[in-house]
Design a protein around this motif. Structure first.
Motif, PDB file in Angstrom:
ATOM      1  N   GLY A  10      41.758  31.935  17.401  1.00 43.77           N
ATOM      2  CA  GLY A  10      43.124  32.075  17.885  1.00 43.77           C
ATOM      3  C   GLY A  10      43.242  32.892  19.157  1.00 43.77           C
ATOM      4  N   VAL A  11      42.157  32.956  19.937  1.00 44.75           N
ATOM      5  CA  VAL A  11      42.145  33.723  21.178  1.00 44.75           C
ATOM      6  C   VAL A  11      42.441  32.785  22.345  1.00 44.75           C
ATOM      7  N   GLU A  12      43.411  33.142  23.178  1.00 44.19           N
ATOM      8  CA  GLU A  12      43.722  32.325  24.359  1.00 44.19           C
ATOM      9  C   GLU A  12      42.605  32.475  25.387  1.00 44.19           C
ATOM     10  N   LEU A  13      42.160  31.353  25.921  1.00 46.88           N
ATOM     11  CA  LEU A  13      41.083  31.346  26.904  1.00 46.88           C
ATOM     12  C   LEU A  13      41.640  31.044  28.286  1.00 46.88           C
TER      13      LEU A  13
ATOM     14  N   VAL B 237      43.186  42.223  26.498  1.00 46.73           N
ATOM     15  CA  VAL B 237      42.680  41.165  27.369  1.00 46.73           C
ATOM     16  C   VAL B 237      41.253  41.519  27.765  1.00 46.73           C
ATOM     17  N   VAL B 238      40.315  40.661  27.405  1.00 43.46           N
ATOM     18  CA  VAL B 238      38.900  40.923  27.679  1.00 43.46           C
ATOM     19  C   VAL B 238      38.457  40.149  28.909  1.00 43.46           C
ATOM     20  N   LEU B 239      37.863  40.856  29.859  1.00 43.83           N
ATOM     21  CA  LEU B 239      37.320  40.258  31.070  1.00 43.83           C
ATOM     22  C   LEU B 239      35.805  40.167  30.893  1.00 43.83           C
ATOM     23  N   ALA B 240      35.292  38.962  30.748  1.00 41.68           N
ATOM     24  CA  ALA B 240      33.868  38.798  30.458  1.00 41.68           C
ATOM     25  C   ALA B 240      33.319  37.579  31.177  1.00 41.68           C
ATOM     26  N   ASP B 241      32.388  37.781  32.109  1.00 42.81           N
ATOM     27  CA  ASP B 241      31.769  36.614  32.739  1.00 42.81           C
ATOM     28  C   ASP B 241      30.959  35.860  31.690  1.00 42.81           C
ATOM     29  N   SER B 242      30.638  34.603  31.974  1.00 45.31           N
ATOM     30  CA  SER B 242      30.062  33.721  30.957  1.00 45.31           C
ATOM     31  C   SER B 242      28.723  34.191  30.410  1.00 45.31           C
ATOM     32  N   SER B 243      28.011  35.053  31.152  1.00 49.47           N
ATOM     33  CA  SER B 243      26.727  35.573  30.641  1.00 49.47           C
ATOM     34  C   SER B 243      26.925  36.451  29.407  1.00 49.47           C
ATOM     35  N   LYS B 244      28.126  37.019  29.236  1.00 52.48           N
ATOM     36  CA  LYS B 244      28.376  37.931  28.115  1.00 52.48           C
ATOM     37  C   LYS B 244      28.402  37.214  26.763  1.00 52.48           C
TER      38      LYS B 244
ATOM     39  N   ALA C 191      37.463  27.476  46.215  1.00 49.42           N
ATOM     40  CA  ALA C 191      37.847  28.277  47.383  1.00 49.42           C
ATOM     41  C   ALA C 191      39.029  29.160  47.084  1.00 49.42           C
ATOM     42  N   GLN C 192      39.982  28.650  46.307  1.00 48.69           N
ATOM     43  CA  GLN C 192      41.184  29.440  46.030  1.00 48.69           C
ATOM     44  C   GLN C 192      41.034  30.344  44.831  1.00 48.69           C
ATOM     45  N   ASN C 193      39.959  30.121  44.022  1.00 47.71           N
ATOM     46  CA  ASN C 193      39.734  30.928  42.825  1.00 47.71           C
ATOM     47  C   ASN C 193      40.946  30.964  41.914  1.00 47.71           C
ATOM     48  N   LYS C 194      41.561  29.800  41.744  1.00 48.42           N
ATOM     49  CA  LYS C 194      42.735  29.737  40.870  1.00 48.42           C
ATOM     50  C   LYS C 194      42.282  29.678  39.422  1.00 48.42           C
ATOM     51  N   ALA C 195      43.121  30.205  38.547  1.00 51.06           N
ATOM     52  CA  ALA C 195      42.777  30.217  37.133  1.00 51.06           C
ATOM     53  C   ALA C 195      43.454  29.067  36.421  1.00 51.06           C
ATOM     54  N   THR C 196      42.725  28.455  35.489  1.00 52.28           N
ATOM     55  CA  THR C 196      43.331  27.459  34.618  1.00 52.28           C
ATOM     56  C   THR C 196      43.352  28.021  33.213  1.00 52.28           C
ATOM     57  N   SER C 197      44.336  27.639  32.456  1.00 52.72           N
ATOM     58  CA  SER C 197      44.526  28.252  31.141  1.00 52.72           C
ATOM     59  C   SER C 197      44.549  27.197  30.052  1.00 52.72           C
ATOM     60  N   SER C 198      43.970  27.565  28.903  1.00 53.12           N
ATOM     61  CA  SER C 198      44.060  26.703  27.720  1.00 53.12           C
ATOM     62  C   SER C 198      44.235  27.591  26.508  1.00 53.12           C
ATOM     63  N   GLY C 199      44.968  27.167  25.564  1.00 49.45           N
ATOM     64  CA  GLY C 199      45.205  28.000  24.400  1.00 49.45           C
ATOM     65  C   GLY C 199      44.717  27.309  23.181  1.00 49.45           C
TER      66      GLY C 199
END
Length: 268
Positions: free
Chosen positions: A249-252, A206-213, A260-268
């Motif tokens: 084939g990488v899940e995003l 699992v790669v953690l990368a802010d959009s600047s990467k 405010a809640q910093n909830k994550a949304t997922s798409s595959g």
């Protein structure tokens, strides 16, 4: 702060990196620029350091060669809101009892706060991650063996017979220097060697990368996109980058850094 104390901090700082700037020393000592310039001049005359344009350097620099790339202390200040949101989304993938690997980095370091309420087995090569989790959580912590690279705050070993091979994880979480069509990029060959060993010990990467990467590039490829299971980033990710991950084939997973809640949304 007394002069002697400032001098001690300045001399310590110049031992850690090739050149320390006046502004860095101002922040370290909470002193004025004029005071720091006077201190540098005094220590230069005493032959305890060498004054250079805009800062100071050690007369006897350390023989131990550091790693390529920006120091942890510099990276830590960049895109901090996005990194916190990404880290929270990463910890949402974890359940009590899981065995995970967390590679050293400023984005992965932000995982320590939501991990405080978990009970997991955590293997890391990051000194600050291990220290924080030991103090503020009930997680079981294992550290890799090797040399501590102070600027990046990670522990690396070039040898195959370190403890890395004895830990098997459900997931490995790691950051990146850059992310592009050829794969995950890093800046230093020793980092590549150590991180490839860790990747081999996990089911999922699992790669953690802010959009600047997605705009950053490096000359070294750590692994192809196809080896990555999931990428967690912020809502600034370009459409072209999202399409690139989908084709590989990488899940995003997009962490909403601005909400405010910093909830994550997922798409595959």
């Amino acid at each position: 702060m007394h002069e002697k104390e400032r001098h001690r901090i300045i001399l310590s700082a110049v031992q850690e990196r090739p050149v320390v700037t006046v502004s860095e020393l101002v922040a370290l000592t909470d002193s004025s620029e004029a005071t720091i310039r006077r201190d540098i001049a005094t220590l230069h005359v005493q032959k305890k350091l060498r004054r250079v344009r805009g800062g100071a350097e050690s007369i006897h620099p350390p023989q131990f060669v550091g790693l390529a790339g920006r120091p942890f202390s510099v990276n830590e200040t960049m895109n901090s809101q996005q990194k916190r949101a990404i880290a929270r989304a990463a910890v949402e993938l974890c359940d009590d009892g899981d065995a995970i690997i967390i590679n050293g980095g400023t984005t992965t370091f932000q995982m320590v706060h939501p991990l405080a309420s978990k009970r997991m087995q955590v293997f890391t090569n990051s000194f600050p991650i291990a220290e924080h989790l030991l103090k503020h959580s009930k997680n079981t912590i294992m550290l890799s063996g090797g040399a501590i690279y102070r600027e990046q705050n990670i522990i690396l070993s070039p040898f195959d017979n370190d403890v890395t091979r004895n830990f098997y994880a459900k997931r490995m979480f790691m950051g990146a220097q850059g992310l592009g069509p050829l794969g995950l990029m890093e800046a230093d060959p020793l980092l590549i060697q150590a991180e490839q060993k860790l990747i081999g010990q996990a089911d999922e990467l699992v790669v953690l990368a802010d959009s600047s990467k997605f705009k950053s590039r490096s000359s070294l490829i750590l692994c192809p996109l196809e080896r990555i299971s999931k990428v967690i980033t912020d809502d600034g990710i370009p459409d072209s980058a999202a399409q690139m991950l989908d084709q590989a084939g990488v899940e995003l997973i997009v962490a909403q850094a601005s909400s405010a809640q910093n909830k994550a949304t997922s798409s595959g």
